[in-house]
Design a protein around this motif. Structure first.
Motif, PDB file in Angstrom:
ATOM      1  N   GLY A 107       0.802  -1.221   0.000  1.00 25.84           N
ATOM      2  CA  GLY A 107       0.000   0.000   0.000  1.00 25.84           C
ATOM      3  C   GLY A 107       0.824   1.255   0.000  1.00 25.84           C
ATOM      4  O   GLY A 107       0.477   2.247  -0.663  1.00 25.84           O
ATOM      5  N   VAL A 108       1.936   1.243   0.705  1.00 24.01           N
ATOM      6  CA  VAL A 108       2.794   2.426   0.795  1.00 24.01           C
ATOM      7  C   VAL A 108       3.337   2.822  -0.574  1.00 24.01           C
ATOM      8  O   VAL A 108       3.516   4.009  -0.867  1.00 24.01           O
ATOM      9  CB  VAL A 108       3.941   2.172   1.795  1.00 24.01           C
ATOM     10  N   GLN A 109       3.592   1.820  -1.446  1.00 20.23           N
ATOM     11  CA  GLN A 109       4.163   2.129  -2.757  1.00 20.23           C
ATOM     12  C   GLN A 109       3.225   2.984  -3.601  1.00 20.23           C
ATOM     13  O   GLN A 109       3.683   3.749  -4.459  1.00 20.23           O
ATOM     14  CB  GLN A 109       4.504   0.827  -3.509  1.00 20.23           C
ATOM     15  N   ALA A 110       1.921   2.867  -3.352  1.00 23.52           N
ATOM     16  CA  ALA A 110       0.966   3.701  -4.090  1.00 23.52           C
ATOM     17  C   ALA A 110       0.971   5.146  -3.618  1.00 23.52           C
ATOM     18  O   ALA A 110       0.511   6.046  -4.326  1.00 23.52           O
ATOM     19  CB  ALA A 110      -0.440   3.119  -3.960  1.00 23.52           C
ATOM     20  N   LEU A 111       1.503   5.379  -2.422  1.00 22.41           N
ATOM     21  CA  LEU A 111       1.508   6.726  -1.845  1.00 22.41           C
ATOM     22  C   LEU A 111       2.751   7.517  -2.212  1.00 22.41           C
ATOM     23  O   LEU A 111       2.736   8.747  -2.206  1.00 22.41           O
ATOM     24  CB  LEU A 111       1.392   6.640  -0.313  1.00 22.41           C
ATOM     25  N   GLY A 112       3.844   6.815  -2.494  1.00 23.59           N
ATOM     26  CA  GLY A 112       5.068   7.526  -2.828  1.00 23.59           C
ATOM     27  C   GLY A 112       6.295   6.709  -2.483  1.00 23.59           C
ATOM     28  O   GLY A 112       6.208   5.532  -2.132  1.00 23.59           O
ATOM     29  N   ASN A 113       7.457   7.367  -2.612  1.00 28.66           N
ATOM     30  CA  ASN A 113       8.734   6.701  -2.388  1.00 28.66           C
ATOM     31  C   ASN A 113       9.123   6.818  -0.914  1.00 28.66           C
ATOM     32  O   ASN A 113       9.601   7.859  -0.472  1.00 28.66           O
ATOM     33  CB  ASN A 113       9.800   7.345  -3.290  1.00 28.66           C
ATOM     34  N   PHE A 114       8.916   5.735  -0.172  1.00 25.24           N
ATOM     35  CA  PHE A 114       9.264   5.687   1.246  1.00 25.24           C
ATOM     36  C   PHE A 114      10.170   4.469   1.475  1.00 25.24           C
ATOM     37  O   PHE A 114       9.783   3.501   2.131  1.00 25.24           O
ATOM     38  CB  PHE A 114       8.009   5.600   2.118  1.00 25.24           C
ATOM     39  N   ASP A 115      11.372   4.529   0.898  1.00 21.52           N
ATOM     40  CA  ASP A 115      12.239   3.354   0.862  1.00 21.52           C
ATOM     41  C   ASP A 115      12.662   2.891   2.247  1.00 21.52           C
ATOM     42  O   ASP A 115      12.638   1.693   2.545  1.00 21.52           O
ATOM     43  CB  ASP A 115      13.486   3.641   0.016  1.00 21.52           C
ATOM     44  N   TYR A 116      13.058   3.813   3.103  1.00 22.88           N
ATOM     45  CA  TYR A 116      13.541   3.415   4.426  1.00 22.88           C
ATOM     46  C   TYR A 116      12.428   2.757   5.231  1.00 22.88           C
ATOM     47  O   TYR A 116      12.638   1.735   5.891  1.00 22.88           O
ATOM     48  CB  TYR A 116      14.100   4.623   5.186  1.00 22.88           C
ATOM     49  N   PHE A 117      11.247   3.349   5.184  1.00 24.24           N
ATOM     50  CA  PHE A 117      10.101   2.774   5.881  1.00 24.24           C
ATOM     51  C   PHE A 117       9.749   1.410   5.286  1.00 24.24           C
ATOM     52  O   PHE A 117       9.457   0.453   6.014  1.00 24.24           O
ATOM     53  CB  PHE A 117       8.913   3.724   5.793  1.00 24.24           C
ATOM     54  N   SER A 118       9.799   1.312   3.963  1.00 23.95           N
ATOM     55  CA  SER A 118       9.475   0.039   3.298  1.00 23.95           C
ATOM     56  C   SER A 118      10.461  -1.055   3.695  1.00 23.95           C
ATOM     57  O   SER A 118      10.071  -2.196   3.951  1.00 23.95           O
ATOM     58  CB  SER A 118       9.485   0.224   1.781  1.00 23.95           C
ATOM     59  N   LEU A 119      11.759  -0.713   3.743  1.00 28.80           N
ATOM     60  CA  LEU A 119      12.759  -1.705   4.121  1.00 28.80           C
ATOM     61  C   LEU A 119      12.593  -2.149   5.574  1.00 28.80           C
ATOM     62  O   LEU A 119      12.785  -3.321   5.900  1.00 28.80           O
ATOM     63  CB  LEU A 119      14.168  -1.154   3.893  1.00 28.80           C
ATOM     64  N   ALA A 120      12.217  -1.199   6.448  1.00 34.62           N
ATOM     65  CA  ALA A 120      11.962  -1.557   7.844  1.00 34.62           C
ATOM     66  C   ALA A 120      10.787  -2.539   7.927  1.00 34.62           C
ATOM     67  O   ALA A 120      10.836  -3.526   8.675  1.00 34.62           O
ATOM     68  CB  ALA A 120      11.675  -0.307   8.665  1.00 34.62           C
ATOM     69  N   LEU A 121       9.751  -2.278   7.148  1.00 34.70           N
ATOM     70  CA  LEU A 121       8.598  -3.189   7.118  1.00 34.70           C
ATOM     71  C   LEU A 121       8.986  -4.553   6.555  1.00 34.70           C
ATOM     72  O   LEU A 121       8.524  -5.591   7.037  1.00 34.70           O
ATOM     73  CB  LEU A 121       7.473  -2.588   6.285  1.00 34.70           C
ATOM     74  N   LEU A 122       9.834  -4.558   5.538  1.00 39.06           N
ATOM     75  CA  LEU A 122      10.267  -5.834   4.945  1.00 39.06           C
ATOM     76  C   LEU A 122      11.092  -6.631   5.946  1.00 39.06           C
ATOM     77  O   LEU A 122      10.985  -7.867   6.010  1.00 39.06           O
ATOM     78  CB  LEU A 122      11.057  -5.567   3.669  1.00 39.06           C
ATOM     79  N   ALA A 123      11.932  -5.953   6.717  1.00 40.33           N
ATOM     80  CA  ALA A 123      12.702  -6.646   7.753  1.00 40.33           C
ATOM     81  C   ALA A 123      11.771  -7.240   8.801  1.00 40.33           C
ATOM     82  O   ALA A 123      11.966  -8.378   9.257  1.00 40.33           O
ATOM     83  CB  ALA A 123      13.700  -5.687   8.400  1.00 40.33           C
ATOM     84  N   PHE A 124      10.744  -6.478   9.189  1.00 41.89           N
ATOM     85  CA  PHE A 124       9.771  -6.996  10.154  1.00 41.89           C
ATOM     86  C   PHE A 124       8.977  -8.147   9.545  1.00 41.89           C
ATOM     87  O   PHE A 124       8.637  -9.114  10.241  1.00 41.89           O
ATOM     88  CB  PHE A 124       8.826  -5.885  10.612  1.00 41.89           C
ATOM     89  N   LEU A 125       8.686  -8.054   8.255  1.00 41.29           N
ATOM     90  CA  LEU A 125       7.987  -9.141   7.562  1.00 41.29           C
ATOM     91  C   LEU A 125       8.795 -10.436   7.639  1.00 41.29           C
ATOM     92  O   LEU A 125       8.246 -11.519   7.897  1.00 41.29           O
ATOM     93  CB  LEU A 125       7.749  -8.744   6.104  1.00 41.29           C
ATOM     94  N   ILE A 126      10.101 -10.338   7.426  1.00 39.60           N
ATOM     95  CA  ILE A 126      10.967 -11.515   7.518  1.00 39.60           C
ATOM     96  C   ILE A 126      10.942 -12.079   8.936  1.00 39.60           C
ATOM     97  O   ILE A 126      10.819 -13.298   9.136  1.00 39.60           O
ATOM     98  CB  ILE A 126      12.409 -11.144   7.105  1.00 39.60           C
ATOM     99  N   TYR A 127      11.041 -11.194   9.924  1.00 37.41           N
ATOM    100  CA  TYR A 127      11.019 -11.642  11.320  1.00 37.41           C
ATOM    101  C   TYR A 127       9.697 -12.352  11.640  1.00 37.41           C
ATOM    102  O   TYR A 127       9.698 -13.429  12.250  1.00 37.41           O
ATOM    103  CB  TYR A 127      11.212 -10.443  12.249  1.00 37.41           C
ATOM    104  N   ALA A 128       8.570 -11.747  11.251  1.00 41.05           N
ATOM    105  CA  ALA A 128       7.266 -12.332  11.553  1.00 41.05           C
ATOM    106  C   ALA A 128       7.074 -13.662  10.833  1.00 41.05           C
ATOM    107  O   ALA A 128       6.619 -14.651  11.428  1.00 41.05           O
ATOM    108  CB  ALA A 128       6.163 -11.354  11.168  1.00 41.05           C
ATOM    109  N   ALA A 129       7.439 -13.718   9.544  1.00 43.16           N
ATOM    110  CA  ALA A 129       7.285 -14.965   8.797  1.00 43.16           C
ATOM    111  C   ALA A 129       8.193 -16.055   9.348  1.00 43.16           C
ATOM    112  O   ALA A 129       7.818 -17.231   9.405  1.00 43.16           O
ATOM    113  CB  ALA A 129       7.581 -14.731   7.315  1.00 43.16           C
ATOM    114  N   GLY A 130       9.388 -15.654   9.783  1.00 44.52           N
ATOM    115  CA  GLY A 130      10.322 -16.626  10.350  1.00 44.52           C
ATOM    116  C   GLY A 130       9.898 -17.141  11.699  1.00 44.52           C
ATOM    117  O   GLY A 130      10.333 -18.214  12.133  1.00 44.52           O
ATOM    118  N   ALA A 131       9.036 -16.389  12.401  1.00 43.95           N
ATOM    119  CA  ALA A 131       8.543 -16.823  13.710  1.00 43.95           C
ATOM    120  C   ALA A 131       7.401 -17.815  13.606  1.00 43.95           C
ATOM    121  O   ALA A 131       6.997 -18.406  14.615  1.00 43.95           O
ATOM    122  CB  ALA A 131       8.086 -15.608  14.521  1.00 43.95           C
ATOM    123  N   SER A 132       6.890 -17.995  12.400  1.00 43.14           N
ATOM    124  CA  SER A 132       5.742 -18.881  12.209  1.00 43.14           C
ATOM    125  C   SER A 132       6.075 -20.326  12.564  1.00 43.14           C
ATOM    126  O   SER A 132       7.194 -20.807  12.313  1.00 43.14           O
ATOM    127  CB  SER A 132       5.275 -18.811  10.751  1.00 43.14           C
TER     128      SER A 132
END
Length: 378
Positions: A256-281
């Motif tokens: 969703g953030v990509q539709a709003l604009g270029n927020f690379d640092y925030f996106s990368l932080a979310l991707l890192a959290f995504l990896i952590y959450a998926a890895g905790a499954s």
């Protein structure tokens, strides 16, 4: 909450990463988005002009690099921390995994170029098929500040950067595993990455992901190490219980953030959290995810050549028949399943048999070495 205690014992106690689950599914989705990013400009109307979000496919590559560090730390971390696997053995295993199929794919690239040249078919992008970049790419050193242009199987710059990351991993993980403050280490790693990115912006006028591919180490190694630091975070009870909802929410926000604009640092932080959450499954035993995950590396290796062949044929059809716009869009869309089929064939016919042969040779060599040692001591 994230104070995991000290020493190797706690780091080694991190549960072994389960297969056939969310991370395998995410590997495939990231590879698929990278394919879409690579073919976006080949559409009848460039997807980049339709939405800037399509131009942020580099985030999928960054995700891949972080995921590589995370998966290897969760898979090999305990054995490395306990000195069951030394640096040379670890590096040899990783090189054996990526280099042989890379060489096969590069040979197919060269064969395709020579065959089409022999019948008088000039490539649409001749700058991709110059001979100078071939030798560095054969030895996967093209991202080590080697002068010159990029070409041939260009996405393999990430493999070139990852080889250096693999060599550093055992030493880095032993230090990371010994730390009692993994969250602080992760914050320091993220700050270091931001500093590197800003330094690239000041020195070259572009962000790290926009640097020429010969500077791939600057981009690849720090992101890999961030993935390693994410793997050091303990899996909390909340993360384990709510792993899938957290992962799905993170992925939805990133998209969703990509539709709003270029927020690379925030996106990368979310991707890192995504990896952590998926890895905790917890283990899921999703057979479809396991099969998709196994396709991610072949898809990464083969998609460039598949696209070159596919769109070369489309261009020839259009020149002869004058394809209507609807047919052009249909053929463009069919390129995506074509890359998946080509990756599946490569995995079944090349990669899997090749890895089986390499493993059998390694076992035979190990047994022979043990036999010689016994003879020498007798």
């Amino acid at each position: 909450m994230f104070n995991a205690g000290t020493g190797f014992a706690q780091a080694s106690a991190t549960p072994v990463l389960s297969r056939d689950g969310p991370l395998d599914a995410l590997r495939f989705l990231a590879a698929l988005f990278i394919v879409l990013y690579h073919v976006a400009e080949r559409a009848p109307v460039s997807l980049f002009s339709l939405s800037p979000a399509f131009g942020r496919g580099y985030l999928a590559t960054d995700f891949f690099l972080m995921l590589s560090g995370y998966v290897l730390a969760r898979t090999y971390g305990a054995r490395v921390a306990n000195s069951e696997v030394d640096t040379w053995t670890f590096l040899k295993r990783r090189v054996q995994r990526i280099w042989p199929p890379h060489l096969v794919m590069l040979a197919l690239f060269v064969a395709f170029f020579l065959a089409t040249t022999a019948v008088g078919l000039a490539p649409q992008n001749p700058q991709w098929f110059q001979w100078d970049p071939l030798l560095p790419q054969i030895f996967l050193v093209q991202a080590w500040f080697v002068p010159g242009t990029s070409g041939w199987n260009m996405p393999t710059w990430t493999l070139s950067a990852l080889i250096v990351a693999y060599a550093l991993f055992p030493m880095v993980w032993r230090k990371v595993a010994a730390s009692s403050r993994p969250l602080r280490l992760l914050a320091m790693g993220v700050c270091a990455w931001v500093i590197i990115d800003q330094a690239a912006l000041m020195a070259f006028g572009v962000h790290g992901y926009q640097l020429p591919l010969r500077f791939g180490l600057i981009r690849g190694v720090p992101l890999f190490l961030i993935g390693v630091l994410v793997a050091r975070l303990p899996v909390t009870r909340l993360a384990e219980q709510q792993a899938l909802p957290l992962a799905v929410t993170s992925l939805a926000i990133v998209i969703g953030v990509q539709a709003l604009g270029n927020f690379d640092y925030f996106s990368l932080a979310l991707l890192a959290f995504l990896i952590y959450a998926a890895g905790a499954s917890k283990p899921r035993a999703w057979r479809w995810a396991g099969a998709a995950g196994r396709l991610s590396f072949p898809l990464f290796l083969t998609n460039t050549l598949t696209a070159v062949v596919w769109f070369g044929l489309v261009r020839m059809l259009d020149a002869k028949l004058g394809l209507p716009i609807a047919a052009q869009w249909t053929l463009w869309a069919l390129a995506i399943p074509a890359t998946i089929i080509a990756a599946w064939l490569f995995e079944r016919l090349v990669d899997a048999p090749l890895q089986t042969w390499i493993k059998s040779r390694s076992r035979s060599g190990g047994a022979l070495a043990v036999g010689k040692m016994r003879e020498a001591s007798a």
